[in-house]
Design a protein around this motif. Structure first.
Motif, mmCIF file in Angstrom:
data_model
loop_
_atom_site.group_PDB
_atom_site.id
_atom_site.type_symbol
_atom_site.label_atom_id
_atom_site.label_comp_id
_atom_site.label_asym_id
_atom_site.label_seq_id
_atom_site.Cartn_x
_atom_site.Cartn_y
_atom_site.Cartn_z
ATOM 1 N N LEU A 124 0.848 -1.194 0.000
ATOM 2 C CA LEU A 124 0.000 0.000 0.000
ATOM 3 C C LEU A 124 0.886 1.248 0.000
ATOM 4 C CD1 LEU A 124 -2.590 1.654 0.289
ATOM 5 C CD2 LEU A 124 -2.513 1.217 2.764
ATOM 6 N N ILE A 125 0.747 2.055 -1.035
ATOM 7 C CA ILE A 125 1.398 3.364 -1.084
ATOM 8 C C ILE A 125 0.379 4.380 -0.575
ATOM 9 C CG2 ILE A 125 2.509 5.099 -2.530
ATOM 10 C CD1 ILE A 125 3.106 2.838 -4.537
ATOM 11 N N GLU A 126 0.708 5.062 0.511
ATOM 12 C CA GLU A 126 -0.209 6.024 1.123
ATOM 13 C C GLU A 126 0.296 7.444 0.878
ATOM 14 O OE1 GLU A 126 -2.376 6.953 5.397
ATOM 15 O OE2 GLU A 126 -0.497 5.812 5.383
ATOM 16 N N ASP A 127 -0.483 8.216 0.146
ATOM 17 C CA ASP A 127 -0.163 9.625 -0.110
ATOM 18 C C ASP A 127 -0.906 10.469 0.922
ATOM 19 O OD1 ASP A 127 0.347 12.130 -1.066
ATOM 20 O OD2 ASP A 127 -0.481 11.819 -3.062
ATOM 21 N N ASP A 128 -0.161 11.022 1.872
ATOM 22 C CA ASP A 128 -0.763 11.765 2.986
ATOM 23 C C ASP A 128 -0.457 13.261 2.877
ATOM 24 O OD1 ASP A 128 -2.209 11.870 5.493
ATOM 25 O OD2 ASP A 128 -0.278 12.170 6.487
ATOM 26 N N VAL A 129 -0.397 13.764 1.659
ATOM 27 C CA VAL A 129 0.031 15.148 1.448
ATOM 28 C C VAL A 129 -0.958 16.171 2.006
ATOM 29 C CG1 VAL A 129 -1.016 15.404 -0.841
ATOM 30 C CG2 VAL A 129 1.088 16.636 -0.308
ATOM 31 N N TYR A 130 -2.224 15.762 2.226
ATOM 32 C CA TYR A 130 -3.235 16.691 2.746
ATOM 33 C C TYR A 130 -3.546 16.473 4.228
ATOM 34 C CZ TYR A 130 -4.081 17.116 -2.268
ATOM 35 O OH TYR A 130 -3.922 17.292 -3.622
ATOM 36 N N GLY A 131 -2.878 15.528 4.869
ATOM 37 C CA GLY A 131 -3.244 15.142 6.229
ATOM 38 C C GLY A 131 -3.185 16.257 7.255
ATOM 39 N N ASP A 132 -2.279 17.225 7.069
ATOM 40 C CA ASP A 132 -2.152 18.328 8.030
ATOM 41 C C ASP A 132 -3.210 19.410 7.843
ATOM 42 O OD1 ASP A 132 -0.046 17.374 9.517
ATOM 43 O OD2 ASP A 132 1.502 18.352 8.324
ATOM 44 N N LEU A 133 -4.033 19.288 6.808
ATOM 45 C CA LEU A 133 -5.019 20.337 6.504
ATOM 46 C C LEU A 133 -6.408 19.971 7.028
ATOM 47 C CD1 LEU A 133 -3.911 21.338 2.881
ATOM 48 C CD2 LEU A 133 -3.356 22.446 5.050
ATOM 49 N N TYR A 134 -6.482 19.406 8.223
ATOM 50 C CA TYR A 134 -7.757 19.042 8.831
ATOM 51 C C TYR A 134 -8.435 20.287 9.394
ATOM 52 C CZ TYR A 134 -4.751 19.194 12.982
ATOM 53 O OH TYR A 134 -3.854 19.580 13.957
ATOM 54 N N PHE A 135 -9.772 20.276 9.400
ATOM 55 C CA PHE A 135 -10.531 21.426 9.884
ATOM 56 C C PHE A 135 -10.899 21.322 11.364
ATOM 57 C CE2 PHE A 135 -12.430 22.112 5.364
ATOM 58 C CZ PHE A 135 -11.207 22.567 4.927
ATOM 59 N N GLY A 136 -10.850 20.163 11.951
ATOM 60 C CA GLY A 136 -11.253 19.993 13.344
ATOM 61 C C GLY A 136 -10.089 20.198 14.299
ATOM 62 N N ASN A 137 -10.216 19.632 15.485
ATOM 63 C CA ASN A 137 -9.192 19.789 16.518
ATOM 64 C C ASN A 137 -8.139 18.692 16.479
ATOM 65 O OD1 ASN A 137 -10.354 22.082 17.689
ATOM 66 N ND2 ASN A 137 -11.793 20.830 18.854
ATOM 67 N N LYS A 138 -8.375 17.661 15.694
ATOM 68 C CA LYS A 138 -7.522 16.489 15.757
ATOM 69 C C LYS A 138 -7.132 16.029 14.359
ATOM 70 C CE LYS A 138 -7.460 11.819 17.733
ATOM 71 N NZ LYS A 138 -8.278 10.792 18.424
ATOM 72 N N ARG A 139 -5.826 15.831 14.173
ATOM 73 C CA ARG A 139 -5.350 15.329 12.893
ATOM 74 C C ARG A 139 -5.797 13.878 12.714
ATOM 75 N NH1 ARG A 139 -1.959 12.837 9.476
ATOM 76 N NH2 ARG A 139 -0.587 14.078 8.125
ATOM 77 N N PRO A 140 -6.279 13.509 11.531
ATOM 78 C CA PRO A 140 -6.641 12.107 11.320
ATOM 79 C C PRO A 140 -5.406 11.219 11.300
ATOM 80 C CG PRO A 140 -6.785 13.329 9.256
ATOM 81 C CD PRO A 140 -6.527 14.339 10.339
ATOM 82 N N VAL A 141 -5.572 9.997 11.750
ATOM 83 C CA VAL A 141 -4.466 9.052 11.678
ATOM 84 C C VAL A 141 -4.271 8.615 10.235
ATOM 85 C CG1 VAL A 141 -4.855 8.231 14.022
ATOM 86 C CG2 VAL A 141 -5.934 7.032 12.103
ATOM 87 N N CYS A 142 -3.227 7.857 9.988
ATOM 88 C CA CYS A 142 -2.899 7.384 8.641
ATOM 89 C C CYS A 142 -3.053 5.867 8.577
ATOM 90 C CB CYS A 142 -1.472 7.769 8.281
ATOM 91 S SG CYS A 142 -1.149 9.539 8.339
ATOM 92 N N CYS A 143 -3.047 5.343 7.381
ATOM 93 C CA CYS A 143 -2.982 3.888 7.239
ATOM 94 C C CYS A 143 -1.694 3.369 7.872
ATOM 95 C CB CYS A 143 -3.045 3.500 5.759
ATOM 96 S SG CYS A 143 -4.668 3.749 5.004
ATOM 97 N N LYS A 144 -0.624 4.153 7.747
ATOM 98 C CA LYS A 144 0.670 3.765 8.316
ATOM 99 C C LYS A 144 0.567 3.554 9.828
ATOM 100 C CE LYS A 144 5.182 3.163 7.889
ATOM 101 N NZ LYS A 144 5.731 2.021 7.126
#
Length: 473
Positions: free
Chosen positions: A279-299
């Motif tokens: 699985l290649i996971e592209d997390d380039v947008y992960g830091d752009l969350y709108f809430g209080n908590k960053r979403p976790v990753c598949c990693k």
């Protein structure tokens, strides 16, 4: 622990009251202090409650006045349709359409709804310039020499430290720097595939990923994707015997902006590992969350090193710096060998700049402001679309990222809409760009990375007027 439980319960209760109409759109809510007294929670917990409700677009703050129920939540625009899994891997690139969109980018006075990066006006350019000058003075040879093969030590250490936000718990030695996010994906695909192999992707998907896969002689299988929760796991299960590699953008992908629930991420990681499919996971947008908590990753759920986690600062800080990285798991040696062959080293000075920017805390300060701006932009765009676009328009509701996905009725060909809008100095991204199949002709992506203004609202109104005209033909 107790405060966290009370915070969750209180947030859910008020959210339900707003959605059920107990609190009406535009109505003022209790103050932070009053909420604290009423429910016997701390002031900080009350603030967290309102921030989370604001992230869900249920409330909005007004300076000196407090919090009010947002009119945004009352919008009834439906979500776009869930896409369908492609029946074949026919790689039909919309080359002419892509060329038309990108050739227009240098045109003066063009409103670029079509480019998925934040405007330079939203980036800390002056601070980056200072860091650049400092790096020139402090780096050995002024940054003119080669780095180690794995990449800048400061940058890798800071990325590893930040992985705690998504429970990644990476170490500096787990990471390899690259020249941007697309370079990360290219290295991963080169390490894992050969011409003729099949790669599965979400659909619709970022055109750059599609073009990269096709250029490498890969077959692309586009899998059904929900606009809110991402790739359909049951649909993915059905195609597992046909694929060699899976590439996903689980957090706020473009163009849909979907974000996979944690349990979906865990299930996919387990599923692919069981079938020995990387699985290649592209997390380039992960830091752009709108809430209080960053979403976790598949990693986050990777126990065997089967997930290659890729990211960059191209969508958050400095698109032109081309600073990216990979945590390649058990494929580290293959990636290092390919990096040596293809680039020898990353660009020393910009990697040092980004590493120092992360270490100083300036990056987190910048992200907080950028996320607030993008969240507010998403609200403004959605309100304008609801007011000005044709009846029956559907729109995504992302909780992060840089994009909105708009779906019109089948009467509207967005390639035609693009040509009409361009005459008004407006550039949009037709949906056909985001697939290798013959579909999404009635869809478009809008980038929300432009500073909001009355002029921008008028530009969206013009697009809506043109779309209404096409719907009547």
């Amino acid at each position: 622990m107790k405060d966290n439980l009370l915070y969750s319960q209180l947030t859910d209760t008020i959210a339900q009251q707003i959605r059920s109409g107990v609190f009406k759109a535009g109505e003022r809510l209790p103050s932070v202090r009053m909420l604290s007294k009423q429910h016997n929670v701390s002031i900080n917990t009350s603030k967290r409650v309102f921030l989370e409700l604001e992230a869900q677009s249920l409330v909005e703050s007004k300076p000196q006045s407090g919090y009010f129920v947002s009119t945004f939540h009352a919008l009834k625009l439906p979500l776009p349709n869930t896409s369908k899994t492609a029946t074949s891997t026919n790689n039909i690139e919309p080359n002419e359409l892509i060329s038309r969109v990108y050739e227009s980018l240098g045109k003066e006075n063009l409103t670029l709804f079509s480019i998925g990066v934040p405007s330079g006006n939203l980036l800390p350019l002056a601070k980056l310039k200072k860091e650049l000058n400092l790096a020139t003075r402090t780096l050995h040879d002024g940054g003119a020499g080669y780095e180690t093969l794995a990449g800048n030590t400061t940058l890798r250490r800071m990325i590893a430290a930040r992985s705690i936000y998504w429970k990644g718990n990476l170490k500096e030695t787990d990471l390899i720097t690259t020249t941007g996010g697309m370079n990360s994906l290219a290295l991963c695909l080169m390490a894992l595939t050969k011409p003729g192999d099949t790669i599965s992707l979400e659909s619709p998907c970022y055109p750059g990923i599609l073009q990269l896969a096709v250029s490498m002689g890969l077959k692309v299988l586009e899998v059904a994707t929900h606009p809110d929760t991402g790739i359909d796991i049951e649909a993915l299960k059905k195609v597992l015997p046909r694929i060699n590699v899976c590439l996903l953008v689980p957090n706020f992908n473009t163009p849909l902006g979907s974000c996979m629930p944690d349990e979906h991420k865990r299930e996919i990681v387990t599923l692919l590992d069981k079938h020995s499919i990387p699985l290649i996971e592209d997390d380039v947008y992960g830091d752009l969350y709108f809430g209080n908590k960053r979403p976790v990753c598949c990693k986050t759920f990777d126990k065997t090193g089967n997930v290659l986690w890729c990211s960059s600062v191209s969508k958050t800080l400095a698109p032109g710096y081309r600073v990216g990285w990979i945590a390649p798991g058990r494929y580290k040696e293959q990636i290092l060998k390919l990096k040596l062959v293809h680039s020898i080293a990353s660009i020393s000075i910009v990697n040092e700049v980004v590493g120092n920017f992360l270490r100083s805390g300036k990056y987190d300060n910048h992200l907080r402001q950028l996320r607030r701006t993008l969240q507010e932009n998403a609200r403004h765009y959605t309100l304008a679309i609801a007011e000005y676009f044709p009846e029956g328009t559907k729109i995504s509701r992302p909780h992060g990222g840089l994009a909105l996905w708009v779906e019109f009725s089948k009467k509207i060909d967005v390639a035609e809409l693009y040509d009409l809008a361009l005459k008004k100095n407006i550039s949009i991204s037709p949906g056909r760009m985001f697939t290798l199949q013959n579909r999404f002709h009635n869809c478009m992506r809008l980038c929300i990375g432009l500073p909001w203004s009355d002029e921008l609202r008028q530009k969206l109104k013009q697009v809506g007027t043109l779309a209404k005209m096409l719907s009547k033909q």
